[in-house]
Motif scaffolding. Structure first.
Motif, short mmCIF file in Angstrom:
data_model
loop_
_atom_site.label_atom_id
_atom_site.label_comp_id
_atom_site.label_asym_id
_atom_site.label_seq_id
_atom_site.Cartn_x
_atom_site.Cartn_y
_atom_site.Cartn_z
N LEU A 1 2.35 -3.32 -13.67
CA LEU A 1 1.35 -3.08 -12.24
C LEU A 1 1.68 -3.51 -11.63
O LEU A 1 0.78 -3.90 -10.57
CB LEU A 1 -0.53 -3.81 -13.44
CG LEU A 1 -0.74 -2.87 -14.53
CD1 LEU A 1 -1.68 -3.20 -15.21
CD2 LEU A 1 -1.08 -1.63 -14.32
N LEU A 2 2.26 -5.41 -11.51
CA LEU A 2 2.72 -5.58 -10.22
C LEU A 2 3.31 -5.29 -9.69
O LEU A 2 2.47 -5.04 -7.99
CB LEU A 2 3.93 -6.83 -11.12
CG LEU A 2 3.80 -8.03 -9.64
CD1 LEU A 2 3.52 -8.31 -8.79
CD2 LEU A 2 5.22 -8.77 -9.86
N TYR B 1 0.92 -2.79 -7.94
CA TYR B 1 -0.24 -3.53 -6.41
C TYR B 1 0.52 -3.73 -5.56
O TYR B 1 0.25 -3.06 -4.67
CB TYR B 1 -0.48 -4.74 -7.37
CG TYR B 1 -0.94 -6.12 -6.38
CD1 TYR B 1 -2.84 -5.45 -5.91
CD2 TYR B 1 -0.39 -6.90 -5.15
CE1 TYR B 1 -3.16 -6.81 -4.87
CE2 TYR B 1 -0.30 -7.27 -4.74
CZ TYR B 1 -2.25 -7.31 -4.68
OH TYR B 1 -2.97 -8.24 -3.52
N ALA B 2 2.17 -3.43 -5.28
CA ALA B 2 2.79 -3.88 -4.71
C ALA B 2 2.86 -2.32 -3.53
O ALA B 2 2.92 -2.25 -2.22
CB ALA B 2 4.15 -4.62 -4.76
N GLY B 3 2.97 -1.51 -4.73
CA GLY B 3 2.56 -0.01 -3.75
C GLY B 3 3.66 -0.32 -2.62
O GLY B 3 5.22 -0.63 -3.24
N ARG C 1 -0.45 6.92 -4.98
CA ARG C 1 -0.42 5.75 -4.67
C ARG C 1 -0.19 4.94 -3.44
O ARG C 1 -0.98 4.57 -2.47
CB ARG C 1 0.94 4.77 -5.05
CG ARG C 1 0.76 3.20 -5.21
CD ARG C 1 -0.79 2.97 -5.52
NE ARG C 1 -0.16 0.93 -4.44
CZ ARG C 1 -0.91 0.31 -4.20
NH1 ARG C 1 -1.62 1.38 -3.11
NH2 ARG C 1 -1.04 -0.62 -3.41
N LEU D 1 -4.49 2.34 -4.21
CA LEU D 1 -4.59 1.70 -5.50
C LEU D 1 -6.02 1.23 -6.25
O LEU D 1 -5.59 1.52 -7.57
CB LEU D 1 -4.28 -0.22 -4.88
CG LEU D 1 -4.30 -1.33 -5.63
CD1 LEU D 1 -2.90 -0.89 -6.80
CD2 LEU D 1 -4.32 -2.76 -5.35
N LEU E 1 -4.68 2.89 -9.56
CA LEU E 1 -5.50 2.60 -11.13
C LEU E 1 -6.57 2.82 -11.87
O LEU E 1 -6.48 2.99 -13.04
CB LEU E 1 -5.71 0.66 -10.64
CG LEU E 1 -5.57 -0.62 -10.52
CD1 LEU E 1 -5.77 -1.22 -9.97
CD2 LEU E 1 -3.62 -0.31 -10.83
#
Length: 258
Positions: free
Chosen positions: A16-17, A20-22, A125, A130, A134
């Motif tokens: 998930l980190l 989030y960073a993408g 993504r 985001l 998600l």
């Protein structure tokens, strides 16, 4: 169970980190996971990853995963795919049938199966952002959770015993219900997805995710293996954990629901 929980928490947080960073971080993760999943499929069929057909397949897989922006030019994926079909056929001839048609067919299908899936996972993504990514991820995971608890407490009718004997119709319906609820929650939070569309998305995500789960179970039964790999202690391999998402993202793209 302890190992499974620890792996789930640490692996899930790390995943998930990077979601989030993408950007290049998530794209790098996509390439890594796809490569491991491809290796698992090759190993499951008792083939060697460093044989020429498998290496050619790995190159094709990477090309299929590349973002859409890279393919803005004369060549399209269909052209590249056809070139590799010819290459694989040449390999069968050059090897004097040591490498058979069924071997390269397995490799080619594995490349397409994984390449399309991880491409659209990354593309979602990059393009959709985001929030939508998600929503799809948590909704897919909600299917597993809803199916598990509904099946445990209400499960009586077997869904497909010859492929997955523990799954039930009641569990499947429970997975759909929880997935729709999670998708609606995300829709209300994002303010960009109409409620009616969220309901449809929830059903599509859950049904396609369950089909992906059954597909991987069928492959493992055909090849007589229990887990696709062991990279995730207590969970198995990448294919074991991402079998649902491998079908969900292409399904959503094909139906143009995003």
């Amino acid at each position: 169970m302890k190992t499974r929980i620890i792996t789930g928490i640490v692996g899930g947080a790390g995943f998930l980190l990077l979601v989030y960073a993408g950007g290049v971080w998530f794209t790098s993760l996509i390439f890594f996971m796809a490569t491991i999943a491809y290796y698992e499929l090759i190993r499951m069929n008792k083939m060697k990853i460093f044989d020429w057909p498998a290496l050619a397949g790995l190159l094709l897989l990477w090309l299929l995963i590349l973002p859409r922006m890279v393919w803005q030019g004369e060549f399209i994926r269909g052209d590249i795919l056809y070139i590799f079909v010819l290459l694989f056929l040449f390999i069968t001839v050059a090897s004097k049938n040591r490498i058979q048609y069924r071997h390269v067919a397995y490799i080619l299908f594995s490349c397409i199966y994984l390449g399309i899936a991880f491409h659209f996972m990354n593309e979602t993504r990059l393009v959709q952002g985001l929030g939508i990514t998600l929503a799809i991820l948590f909704s897919t995971w909600a299917t597993d959770t809803g199916a598990y608890f509904a099946g445990k407490f209400f499960g009586k009718t077997k869904l497909w015993p010859s492929i997955s004997p523990n799954k039930t119709v009641e569990g499947s319906l429970g997975g759909i219900v929880l997935t729709v609820i999670v998708m609606v929650i995300f829709a209300l939070s994002l303010h960009s997805v109409p409620l009616a569309k969220a309901l449809i998305l929830g059903v599509v995500v859950s049904v396609s995710g369950q089909i992906g789960d059954l597909m991987e179970s069928a492959v493992k039964r055909t090849l007589d293996v229990k887990d696709s790999g062991s990279i995730l202690p207590g969970h198995g391999g990448i294919l074991d954990r991402f079998d649902s998402l491998i079908v969900v993202f292409p399904a959503l793209h094909l139906l143009q629901l995003l």
